[in-house]
Design a protein around this motif. Structure first.
Motif, PDB file in Angstrom:
ATOM      1  N   ILE A 135      -6.371   9.175   2.918  1.00 51.77           N
ATOM      2  CA  ILE A 135      -7.351   8.631   1.552  1.00 51.77           C
ATOM      3  C   ILE A 135      -6.962   6.636   1.536  1.00 51.77           C
ATOM      4  CG2 ILE A 135      -7.848   8.346  -0.844  1.00 51.77           C
ATOM      5  CD1 ILE A 135      -7.292  11.314  -0.909  1.00 51.77           C
ATOM      6  N   ALA A 136      -6.288   6.582   1.971  1.00 46.82           N
ATOM      7  CA  ALA A 136      -5.528   5.338   2.311  1.00 46.82           C
ATOM      8  C   ALA A 136      -5.899   4.827   2.911  1.00 46.82           C
ATOM      9  CB  ALA A 136      -3.844   4.613   1.645  1.00 46.82           C
ATOM     10  N   LEU A 137      -5.881   5.033   4.260  1.00 51.77           N
ATOM     11  CA  LEU A 137      -6.351   4.497   5.089  1.00 51.77           C
ATOM     12  C   LEU A 137      -8.108   4.286   4.870  1.00 51.77           C
ATOM     13  CD1 LEU A 137      -4.544   6.165   7.986  1.00 51.77           C
ATOM     14  CD2 LEU A 137      -4.351   3.463   7.882  1.00 51.77           C
ATOM     15  N   VAL A 145     -11.185  -3.397  -5.855  1.00 49.58           N
ATOM     16  CA  VAL A 145     -11.459  -2.657  -5.948  1.00 49.58           C
ATOM     17  C   VAL A 145     -10.676  -1.796  -5.237  1.00 49.58           C
ATOM     18  CG1 VAL A 145     -12.753  -0.775  -7.177  1.00 49.58           C
ATOM     19  CG2 VAL A 145     -13.138  -2.818  -8.015  1.00 49.58           C
ATOM     20  N   LEU A 146     -11.685  -1.945  -3.883  1.00 50.96           N
ATOM     21  CA  LEU A 146     -10.385  -1.083  -3.093  1.00 50.96           C
ATOM     22  C   LEU A 146      -9.404  -1.359  -2.545  1.00 50.96           C
ATOM     23  CD1 LEU A 146     -13.980  -0.974  -0.082  1.00 50.96           C
ATOM     24  CD2 LEU A 146     -12.953   0.600  -1.763  1.00 50.96           C
ATOM     25  N   ALA A 147      -8.992  -2.792  -1.948  1.00 48.79           N
ATOM     26  CA  ALA A 147      -7.702  -3.078  -2.285  1.00 48.79           C
ATOM     27  C   ALA A 147      -6.522  -2.156  -2.401  1.00 48.79           C
ATOM     28  CB  ALA A 147      -7.951  -4.357  -2.080  1.00 48.79           C
ATOM     29  N   ILE A 148      -7.231  -2.401  -4.552  1.00 48.72           N
ATOM     30  CA  ILE A 148      -5.964  -2.170  -5.596  1.00 48.72           C
ATOM     31  C   ILE A 148      -5.955  -0.359  -5.127  1.00 48.72           C
ATOM     32  CG2 ILE A 148      -5.993  -1.953  -7.581  1.00 48.72           C
ATOM     33  CD1 ILE A 148      -7.040  -4.064  -8.205  1.00 48.72           C
ATOM     34  N   LEU A 149      -7.325   0.335  -5.160  1.00 49.41           N
ATOM     35  CA  LEU A 149      -7.341   1.899  -4.850  1.00 49.41           C
ATOM     36  C   LEU A 149      -6.606   2.112  -3.145  1.00 49.41           C
ATOM     37  CD1 LEU A 149     -10.376   2.564  -5.511  1.00 49.41           C
ATOM     38  CD2 LEU A 149      -8.853   3.037  -7.174  1.00 49.41           C
ATOM     39  N   ALA A 150      -6.810   0.941  -2.594  1.00 52.84           N
ATOM     40  CA  ALA A 150      -6.006   1.452  -1.233  1.00 52.84           C
ATOM     41  C   ALA A 150      -4.233   1.688  -1.287  1.00 52.84           C
ATOM     42  CB  ALA A 150      -6.353   1.173  -0.251  1.00 52.84           C
ATOM     43  N   SER A 151      -4.344   0.211  -1.982  1.00 51.83           N
ATOM     44  CA  SER A 151      -2.257  -0.694  -2.445  1.00 51.83           C
ATOM     45  C   SER A 151      -2.286   1.578  -3.063  1.00 51.83           C
ATOM     46  CB  SER A 151      -2.239  -1.223  -3.492  1.00 51.83           C
ATOM     47  OG  SER A 151      -2.654  -2.055  -2.855  1.00 51.83           O
ATOM     48  N   ILE A 152      -2.775   1.474  -4.015  1.00 52.79           N
ATOM     49  CA  ILE A 152      -2.365   2.984  -4.814  1.00 52.79           C
ATOM     50  C   ILE A 152      -1.814   4.735  -4.326  1.00 52.79           C
ATOM     51  CG2 ILE A 152      -2.932   4.405  -6.931  1.00 52.79           C
ATOM     52  CD1 ILE A 152      -4.558   2.414  -8.254  1.00 52.79           C
ATOM     53  N   ALA A 153      -3.384   3.786  -3.262  1.00 56.34           N
ATOM     54  CA  ALA A 153      -3.191   5.410  -2.032  1.00 56.34           C
ATOM     55  C   ALA A 153      -1.908   5.494  -1.485  1.00 56.34           C
ATOM     56  CB  ALA A 153      -4.249   5.677  -1.880  1.00 56.34           C
ATOM     57  N   THR A 169      -8.694   0.797   2.737  1.00 55.80           N
ATOM     58  CA  THR A 169      -8.043  -0.033   3.254  1.00 55.80           C
ATOM     59  C   THR A 169      -9.710  -0.339   4.704  1.00 55.80           C
ATOM     60  OG1 THR A 169      -5.676   0.823   3.221  1.00 55.80           O
ATOM     61  CG2 THR A 169      -6.473  -1.096   4.913  1.00 55.80           C
ATOM     62  N   VAL A 170      -9.839   0.697   5.207  1.00 57.03           N
ATOM     63  CA  VAL A 170     -10.534   0.043   5.941  1.00 57.03           C
ATOM     64  C   VAL A 170     -12.058  -0.205   5.371  1.00 57.03           C
ATOM     65  CG1 VAL A 170     -12.351   1.133   8.189  1.00 57.03           C
ATOM     66  CG2 VAL A 170     -10.299   1.720   8.100  1.00 57.03           C
ATOM     67  N   ALA A 171     -12.046   0.496   4.572  1.00 56.67           N
ATOM     68  CA  ALA A 171     -13.416   0.093   3.529  1.00 56.67           C
ATOM     69  C   ALA A 171     -12.903  -1.827   3.038  1.00 56.67           C
ATOM     70  CB  ALA A 171     -13.875   1.299   2.085  1.00 56.67           C
ATOM     71  N   ALA A 172     -12.275  -1.085   2.383  1.00 57.16           N
ATOM     72  CA  ALA A 172     -11.826  -2.923   1.950  1.00 57.16           C
ATOM     73  C   ALA A 172     -12.096  -3.927   2.753  1.00 57.16           C
ATOM     74  CB  ALA A 172     -10.797  -3.021   1.581  1.00 57.16           C
TER      75      ALA A 172
END
Length: 181
Positions: free
Chosen positions: A89-91, A108-116, A94-97
Motif C-alpha cells: 500500500i505504501a508503494l 496528501v498522497l505523500a503523507i499517506l505514503a509516509s504513514i504507510a 508513493t507511485v500515486a504521489a
C-alpha cells in the motif's frame, strides 16, 4: 572460555547450515525453502544440546520438522502478511504521489505514503519478536513430543539398531512366556 567455545559452535552451525541452504537452493528455489524450514530449529537445538555436532543438530532439526513444515510456513504467512500488505500500500501511494507531482493531492498522497511506510516498519518490528516467540513455543512443544516418542531409543540410532533392539525385546519376552508355561 565456555562462552567462546559456545560462540564458535553457533558460528560453525550457522556456516554449515548456510552452506547446505545454498547448495539446496542451487537445485531450485523450492528445495531451498523447504530445507530452510527443516533447519529452522537448529539454533534452539544447539542451545539445548551444546555437546552435539553441527551435523547432528541439523539432523535433529530435520526430524523435528518432518511433516510440520506447512505449519511453520503458515506461521510465517500469518505474521508477515500484514507487514507486506502495508508495504505494498505504501508503494502504491508513493507511485500515486509521484504521478501527481503538484497540488494538494501530492501532499496528501505523500503523507499517506509516509504513514504507510512507518506502519510497515512498526509492524515488522512488532511481528519479528512475536514470530520468534511463536517458534520457540513450537520448538518446546515439538521437542517434548520427540522426547516422549523417544523413550527407548536415541533418535540418531540407525534403523538396523532399532530393529535389532526390538527383536531382542521380543525374544526376551517370548522366553519369559515359555518359562511361565
Amino acid at each position: 572460555e565456555d562462552t567462546k567455545k559456545n560462540w564458535m559452535k553457533y558460528a560453525i552451525l550457522a556456516i554449515v547450515r548456510d552452506i547446505y541452504l545454498f547448495l539446496w537452493s542451487l537445485l531450485f528455489i523450492i528445495p531451498g525453502l523447504v530445507i530452510s524450514y527443516a533447519y529452522i530449529f537448529a539454533p534452539y537445538i544447539q542451545y539445548d544440546n551444546n555437546q552435539m555436532s553441527s551435523g547432528d543438530v541439523l539432523q535433529k532439526s530435520i526430524e523435528m520438522t518432518n511433516g510440520r513444515k506447512g505449519k511453520i510456513f503458515s506461521l510465517n504467512i500469518s505474521y508477515y502478511a500484514n507487514a507486506f500488505v502495508t508495504f505494498a500500500i505504501a508503494l502504491l501511494l508513493t507511485v500515486a504521489a509521484i504521478d501527481q507531482l503538484k497540488g494538494t493531492l501530492f501532499i496528501v498522497l505523500a503523507i499517506l505514503a509516509s504513514i504507510a511506510f512507518a506502519a510497515f516498519f512498526i509492524l515488522l518490528f512488532i511481528a519479528a519478536p512475536r514470530w520468534q516467540a511463536a517458534l520457540v513455543f513450537l520448538y518446546e512443544e515439538w521437542n517434548d513430543e520427540v522426547k516422549e516418542n523417544d523413550t527407548t531409543t536415541n533418535s540418531f540410532e540407525t534403523k538396523e539398531e532399532v530393529a535389532e533392539e526390538i527383536s531382542e525385546e521380543t525374544v526376551a519376552k517370548s522366553e519369559t512366556d515359555e518359562e511361565k508355561q
